[in-house]
Design a protein around this motif. Sequence first.
Motif, short mmCIF file in Angstrom:
data_model
loop_
_atom_site.label_atom_id
_atom_site.label_comp_id
_atom_site.label_asym_id
_atom_site.label_seq_id
_atom_site.Cartn_x
_atom_site.Cartn_y
_atom_site.Cartn_z
N ILE A 9 0.84 -1.19 0.00
CA ILE A 9 0.00 0.00 0.00
C ILE A 9 0.88 1.25 0.00
O ILE A 9 1.90 1.30 0.69
N LYS A 91 -4.08 8.19 6.95
CA LYS A 91 -4.81 7.02 6.51
C LYS A 91 -4.17 5.78 7.13
O LYS A 91 -2.99 5.51 6.95
N LEU A 93 -4.70 1.53 7.93
CA LEU A 93 -5.44 0.36 7.46
C LEU A 93 -5.90 -0.56 8.59
O LEU A 93 -6.88 -1.29 8.44
N LYS A 96 -9.72 -0.51 9.71
CA LYS A 96 -10.60 -1.10 8.71
C LYS A 96 -10.47 -2.61 8.69
O LYS A 96 -11.46 -3.34 8.54
N THR A 97 -9.23 -3.11 8.85
CA THR A 97 -9.01 -4.56 8.89
C THR A 97 -9.77 -5.18 10.05
O THR A 97 -10.41 -6.23 9.91
N ILE A 129 -11.73 -4.10 1.99
CA ILE A 129 -10.50 -3.34 2.25
C ILE A 129 -10.01 -2.66 0.97
O ILE A 129 -9.57 -1.51 0.99
N CYS A 133 -9.50 1.36 0.43
CA CYS A 133 -8.26 1.97 -0.06
C CYS A 133 -8.54 2.84 -1.29
O CYS A 133 -8.00 3.95 -1.41
N PHE A 140 -3.40 0.14 -3.81
CA PHE A 140 -3.51 -1.19 -3.22
C PHE A 140 -2.99 -2.21 -4.23
O PHE A 140 -3.53 -2.34 -5.33
#
Length: 217
Positions: A9, A91, A93, A96-97, A129, A133, A140
Amino acid sequence: MNVIAEVGITGPDLALAPTIEAVPSAAIQVVPQSGTDAETGMFFFLVETDNEGFDAFDAALADDHTVDEWLLVSESETARIYRICHTSEAKVLAPKTAEVGGLMLEATSEPRGWSVRLQLPDRAALTDIWEYCKDEGITFELRQLYRQDDWTIGGVTGLTDAQKVALTTAYERGYFSEPRETSLEELAAELGISPTAVGGRIRRGTERLVESTLHEE
């Protein structure tokens, strides 16, 4: 049955992206045993480099628009643990994961962003996900996807992916041969990190291998 996704990413507002770009010699890894709080945006990071690299890293943190505040928690000659609180525009991740029912098994820095290994309940979660992104302007790149029968936190050896790569590369290039066929500097150039960081990964990886395969409690 769940899936393991290995993903790259990148993005200008990705957490610590400006620092990663400013100090490419520093190897950064999210500390997997630490808790994360989506509300505070606070995370712990292991950073490996040399003394000059740490000076540059601290300066880069001060200029990083994704970093609100940071604290040096622990340090040695070649490694430090930082507690970093991100700004609202960063941002990240990991939240969200967790939202889609997954785990972030590992996250290590690359020249322009992060390499992450995710454990997800199904392909639908991976799609969620990917869409997140896309909406957030994060590039991604799915590099590998495979199924796994059981949920796991670590492999049999307990090695991180970064340690596996360092040890495997060192072995293939003859670092463990007598006489040695390569140096830490050459390995560092191939892996894109500092010689100090390579040495640390080899040392800690070897320690984990001995602990998990040879040492008896």
